[in-house]
Design a protein around this motif. Structure first.
Motif, PDB file in Angstrom:
ATOM      1  N   GLU A 215       0.843  -1.203   0.000  1.00  0.00           N
ATOM      2  CA  GLU A 215       0.000   0.000   0.000  1.00  0.00           C
ATOM      3  C   GLU A 215       0.877   1.251   0.000  1.00  0.00           C
ATOM      4  O   GLU A 215       1.722   1.428   0.883  1.00  0.00           O
ATOM      5  CB  GLU A 215      -0.883  -0.015   1.239  1.00  0.00           C
TER       6      GLU A 215
ATOM      7  N   ALA B 255      -5.455   0.460  -4.379  1.00  0.00           N
ATOM      8  CA  ALA B 255      -4.447   1.492  -4.090  1.00  0.00           C
ATOM      9  C   ALA B 255      -3.047   1.067  -4.499  1.00  0.00           C
ATOM     10  O   ALA B 255      -2.175   1.911  -4.708  1.00  0.00           O
ATOM     11  CB  ALA B 255      -4.467   1.833  -2.605  1.00  0.00           C
ATOM     12  N   ARG B 256      -2.831  -0.245  -4.609  1.00  0.00           N
ATOM     13  CA  ARG B 256      -1.494  -0.726  -4.927  1.00  0.00           C
ATOM     14  C   ARG B 256      -1.117  -0.393  -6.370  1.00  0.00           C
ATOM     15  O   ARG B 256      -1.972  -0.114  -7.200  1.00  0.00           O
ATOM     16  CB  ARG B 256      -1.410  -2.230  -4.679  1.00  0.00           C
TER      17      ARG B 256
END
Length: 284
Positions: A125, A272-273
């Motif tokens: 993340e 989100a990665r």
């Protein structure tokens, strides 16, 4: 491998299928007999910006991975991840892998495309933070870059996707090409701010960027192709609204060093990665 046998060191370049391009990394697929000092000694002898040291972990195709520059351990390294994944694929075949790093768990997929193996890592993340004006001024002074040479549309930020990188955007390709910095001064600042590299970029078009990465904290003047910084840059570009939520970016790096490489950065809506992909090849 017994404790008395030397570790087998493989040599790969990542983000290029040309042995003279991309970023070289040492890969030790069985580092079980090496302690931290031994890993650092191997990395220092090789002199590559980073090398990856793997040990088998519980789970299918799961490995604990540690990364060392010639001077110190780093929590995560993208190009050495790609190199290690390609080395495993050369030995065991393509497929899904899981790397347990000090930054967190990093899934990697290796697939064959157009007759060549290509690895895609998924970052931990990410997050993006502002940099204090005084720290930015010190970074620019160490680079000998006037503030007027920066691209105002891409403001400096510290971005993380496994390691911390200061993103600074040049207004012109000529500014990016002219890199001659104060090694000790920049190293001192980077150690204080816990930065792995500076991600210096120039935007060619909406989805194409050029990058250079000074890496004095690793004992290397410049890193030729930096996967961790590419992942951090993807997070940066999304955080600042510079690109769509679903997008594939291309980063060209190493051109000014005579070691060109290509990094693909993918952002996905709802995740989100950041995914970073590249080819590579064994050398030596």
């Amino acid at each position: 491998m017994s404790a008395d046998e030397p570790a087998e060191i493989l040599h790969y370049t990542a983000f290029s299928t040309d042995p003279e391009g991309g970023n070289r990394a040492g890969v030790v697929l069985d580092a079980s007999a090496l302690d931290e000092a031994g890993m650092l000694a191997v990395a220092a002898e090789l002199g590559y910006s980073e090398s990856a040291f793997l040990t088998v972990a519980p789970g299918e195709r799961t490995y604990t991975v540690r990364y060392f520059s010639p001077k110190a351990e780093v929590p995560f390294c993208g190009h050495a991840t790609v190199a290690a994944a390609l080395a495993l694929a050369d030995r065991d075949g393509p497929g899904d892998l899981e790397f347990l790093t000090k930054a967190g768990t990093v899934p990697v997929v290796v697939a064959s495309r157009d007759g060549a193996l290509r690895a895609t890592l998924t970052s931990v993340e990410p997050h993006v933070t502002e940099i204090a004006p005084a720290d930015l001024a010190e970074a620019l002074a160490a680079l000998d870059w006037p503030a007027g040479d920066l691209d105002p549309a891409l403001p400096p930020r510290v971005a993380f996707a496994g390691a911390r990188h200061l993103v600074v955007a040049a207004a012109t390709r000529e500014r990016l090409a002219d890199l001659s910095y104060d090694f000790s001064r920049l190293e001192s600042l980077m150690r204080r701010l816990d930065l792995t590299t500076l991600q210096l970029v120039w935007r060619e078009s909406e989805r194409v960027f050029h990058a250079r990465d000074p890496f004095p904290v690793g004992g290397v003047v410049e890193d030729p192709a930096t996967g961790a910084a590419a992942a951090a840059f993807g997070a940066y570009a999304r955080e600042l609204g510079l690109v769509p939520d679903d997008v594939v970016l291309t980063l060209h790096q190493g051109v000014d060093m005579g070691r060109p490489g290509t990094l693909t950065v993918e952002l996905r809506r709802g995740d989100a990665r950041v995914r970073v992909s590249g080819a590579g090849t064994r050398i030596g």
